[in-house]
Design a protein around this motif. Sequence first.
Motif, short mmCIF file in Angstrom:
data_model
loop_
_atom_site.label_atom_id
_atom_site.label_comp_id
_atom_site.label_asym_id
_atom_site.label_seq_id
_atom_site.Cartn_x
_atom_site.Cartn_y
_atom_site.Cartn_z
N ALA A 195 0.83 -1.22 0.00
CA ALA A 195 0.00 0.00 0.00
C ALA A 195 0.86 1.26 0.00
N SER A 196 1.97 1.22 0.74
CA SER A 196 2.87 2.38 0.75
C SER A 196 3.44 2.63 -0.64
N ALA A 197 3.78 1.53 -1.33
CA ALA A 197 4.31 1.67 -2.69
C ALA A 197 3.23 2.21 -3.63
N ASP A 198 1.99 1.76 -3.44
CA ASP A 198 0.88 2.29 -4.26
C ASP A 198 0.70 3.79 -4.02
N ALA A 199 0.74 4.19 -2.74
CA ALA A 199 0.60 5.61 -2.40
C ALA A 199 1.73 6.42 -3.02
N PHE A 200 2.92 5.84 -3.05
CA PHE A 200 4.09 6.50 -3.65
C PHE A 200 3.82 6.82 -5.12
N LEU A 201 3.25 5.86 -5.84
CA LEU A 201 2.99 6.07 -7.27
C LEU A 201 2.03 7.26 -7.48
N ASP A 202 1.05 7.38 -6.59
CA ASP A 202 0.15 8.54 -6.66
C ASP A 202 0.93 9.83 -6.46
N LYS A 203 1.75 9.83 -5.44
CA LYS A 203 2.48 11.06 -5.09
C LYS A 203 3.36 11.55 -6.24
N VAL A 204 3.99 10.61 -6.94
CA VAL A 204 4.92 11.02 -8.00
C VAL A 204 4.22 11.12 -9.36
N LYS A 205 2.89 10.89 -9.37
CA LYS A 205 2.12 10.92 -10.61
C LYS A 205 2.73 9.99 -11.65
N ALA A 206 2.91 8.73 -11.23
CA ALA A 206 3.53 7.73 -12.10
C ALA A 206 2.54 7.31 -13.19
N PRO A 207 3.06 6.91 -14.34
CA PRO A 207 2.18 6.40 -15.40
C PRO A 207 1.62 5.04 -15.00
N GLU A 208 0.68 4.55 -15.80
CA GLU A 208 0.09 3.22 -15.56
C GLU A 208 1.16 2.14 -15.71
N GLY A 209 0.93 0.97 -15.05
CA GLY A 209 1.73 -0.22 -15.34
C GLY A 209 2.96 -0.41 -14.49
N VAL A 210 3.19 0.48 -13.50
CA VAL A 210 4.35 0.31 -12.62
C VAL A 210 3.98 -0.67 -11.51
N LYS A 211 4.85 -1.67 -11.31
CA LYS A 211 4.56 -2.68 -10.28
C LYS A 211 4.89 -2.14 -8.89
N THR A 212 4.17 -2.63 -7.90
CA THR A 212 4.45 -2.24 -6.51
C THR A 212 4.65 -3.48 -5.66
N TYR A 213 5.57 -3.36 -4.71
CA TYR A 213 5.91 -4.48 -3.82
C TYR A 213 5.93 -4.01 -2.38
N GLY A 214 5.64 -4.95 -1.48
CA GLY A 214 5.71 -4.67 -0.04
C GLY A 214 6.98 -5.23 0.58
N SER A 215 7.95 -5.61 -0.26
CA SER A 215 9.24 -6.08 0.29
C SER A 215 10.35 -5.80 -0.71
N TYR A 216 11.57 -5.58 -0.15
CA TYR A 216 12.73 -5.34 -1.00
C TYR A 216 13.14 -6.61 -1.74
N HIS A 217 12.92 -7.77 -1.10
CA HIS A 217 13.28 -9.05 -1.73
C HIS A 217 12.52 -9.22 -3.05
N GLU A 218 11.23 -8.90 -3.06
CA GLU A 218 10.45 -9.02 -4.31
C GLU A 218 10.99 -8.09 -5.38
N LEU A 219 11.33 -6.87 -4.98
CA LEU A 219 11.83 -5.90 -5.97
C LEU A 219 13.09 -6.40 -6.66
N VAL A 220 14.08 -6.83 -5.86
CA VAL A 220 15.36 -7.19 -6.47
C VAL A 220 15.26 -8.48 -7.29
N ASN A 221 14.19 -9.24 -7.06
CA ASN A 221 14.02 -10.47 -7.84
C ASN A 221 13.09 -10.29 -9.03
N ASP A 222 12.65 -9.08 -9.30
CA ASP A 222 11.81 -8.80 -10.47
C ASP A 222 12.69 -8.82 -11.72
N PRO A 223 12.45 -9.74 -12.64
CA PRO A 223 13.33 -9.84 -13.81
C PRO A 223 13.23 -8.63 -14.74
#
Lengths: 369, 369
Positions: A52-80
């Motif tokens: 949810a924090s990552a989702d809120a971040f996308l709002d704040k920065v006015k990110a375009p559609e299609g950016v993935k959000t994660y609740g852990s650093y492990h998931e992020l670094v393992n995103d191919p």
Amino acid sequence: MASQPFTPRWGIMATGGIAQTFVKDLLTNPASRDVHDIAHKLVAVASSSSKASADAFLDKVKAPEGVKTYGSYHELVNDPDVDIVYVATPHSHHFQNTMLALEAGKHVLCEKAFTVTGSQARKLVETAKAKNLFLMEAVWTRYFPLSIKVRELVQSGVIGPVYRVIADNSLGNDGPNGSVTFPDENRMVNPDLAGEAEKEAPKVAAAINKYSTGADETTTVILQFPKHKSQGVAMTSLRIATDVDGHNTSGPAIKIQGPLGEIQVDGPAYRPLQYKVIKKDGGGKVEVVDCPIPVDEARDVGHGMFWEADECARCLRDGKKESATLPLSESIVIMEVMEEALKQGDVHYPDVITTDVYDPKSPLNTGGR
Amino acid sequence: MASQPFTPRWGIMATGGIAQTFVKDLLTNPASRDVHDIAHKLVAVASSSSKASADAFLDKVKAPEGVKTYGSYHELVNDPDVDIVYVATPHSHHFQNTMLALEAGKHVLCEKAFTVTGSQARKLVETAKAKNLFLMEAVWTRYFPLSIKVRELVQSGVIGPVYRVIADNSLGNDGPNGSVTFPDENRMVNPDLAGEAEKEAPKVAAAINKYSTGADETTTVILQFPKHKSQGVAMTSLRIATDVDGHNTSGPAIKIQGPLGEIQVDGPAYRPLQYKVIKKDGGGKVEVVDCPIPVDEARDVGHGMFWEADECARCLRDGKKESATLPLSESIVIMEVMEEALKQGDVHYPDVITTDVYDPKSPLNTGGR
């Protein structure tokens, strides 16, 4: 028809203020700063605490559609889909977080301060080299056109050899009853010691007045380069400001001094917008050069962090594993200087942030701390 | 009818540049600086080498008739007409020369640096106290009306507590082939740490780049006062100048910084003529105050050393054994700081100038060195 710009795919680790500013800049149109050979793509953002924090971040920065959000650093670094991770956590976390990304095979741009100790910095560099990955410390001001011009001026010999650099990055705010209001931006100064001085490891003499919490309150560090006849004086304080009245009335934040003259950089030192050249034979004349940071009018954004992102993109495109403008050997020296200054100032940090043993399950990696 | 001004009778020890400047000022009419309660009488001058040098000195300073001349310091300090001796020898000689004068029962104004070591300073102070004689270190700028005004401003709270003082007394001149042209005036900075900070002995962190002769070339000293949350940064260099172009274009030599504002003193720090006040809430406005040094038109002289002479006269008149503006305890602290800085910078001097054993036959007293 022009070739497509090289476009690295960015993953953002952490969702605080510096990450927001960086990503807003990352999302600007490179053409607004006259850059056409590279571009940037935001593919994923991770909070250590919640999706949810990552989702809120996308709002704040006015990110375009299609950016993935994660609740852990492990998931992020393992995103191919992620090519390069921007580590925007507190610097206490940088060693563990950057190791996490490197171990997962990601290139890394790591916010300053690079680490907490020299040993951690050396281990990060060793790991990146062993894995053939790009790694860079995010000293953003080094990539400012202003900084490039100042380095060119120094190297052109306009002030002669650099004998002294005085850098004041005091941002502080005196508070009531002996307290201070601690701005998030306050960090140890990384003085840009241009030219030859970089080749000699400095001797360090430091004095740190500590705050009631044990953190540094007013710090002055002298870097001494006897072989080059030069010294650097770096100052920071929570109690007083370089820029007394917010109008740059009290003078420059940085002075680069040689026998033939002086280059002054107006504050704030962390985001400089103007420099001045005063020559010994100038008879009182001052050359004033404004270096505004371009704004992407469509997004109304332009903070200046895009230039370091551009450097990362070009290094990745060209197969470089480090930036020539801020070699990893220099990031190691900077951390060794900082560690020595903290030691002389008797400032201590907990083991969990000073260890140079990588632990993927460290609370710094799992959000437990 | 006004009472006669109190008029101490001065004996001058040494005949070099600083002695000439001091005596020229001593011979000015106090009324030219609006002083009427005291005056000065020059009675004798001594060279360590020859009476002829002392005679030549009198010509140079355009002394009136009747001033005695000596070819030895021993004769000077034993002249019963001399009330107070001005010790204007190199600072290497100050301990032995000042002891010579004190042992002969003379009051002393001793040029800065007071001594070479803290131990020497302590012994001078002990001796003066034991003999009930006046003793003062000749930190002339402390008695400038400018300095008095700046101290009053600091004490009035206009900038809040003093958290940092940055003093740059770099006078240097880079020479050919790595050399420097060494100006006689170049000395370690004595930072005027105003207000409360004086009550706490500072911690010292120093870095000294040494010249090829082993003397200090570029020196930076941090004085740390944790209890007062303040730091002093003192800088000096033979290679670069505070005032790059000789027009004060590059900014102030001294900055006294508090949370509410900053007082800046324009250079040269060793003879300041202007200060500025910048308040945090000043909105970019600067208060500029000129403090010219008055000239005795009849003699065309006015360097600013007369104010410290006036202080000596008033102390003698009032039976004071030290100046409240520069207490002897502070001169001891200054020397302890300098000794520690030299130690940290690995600068060494010969035993003959560092000894704290008084020897009336020391070559420093007899002109053998």
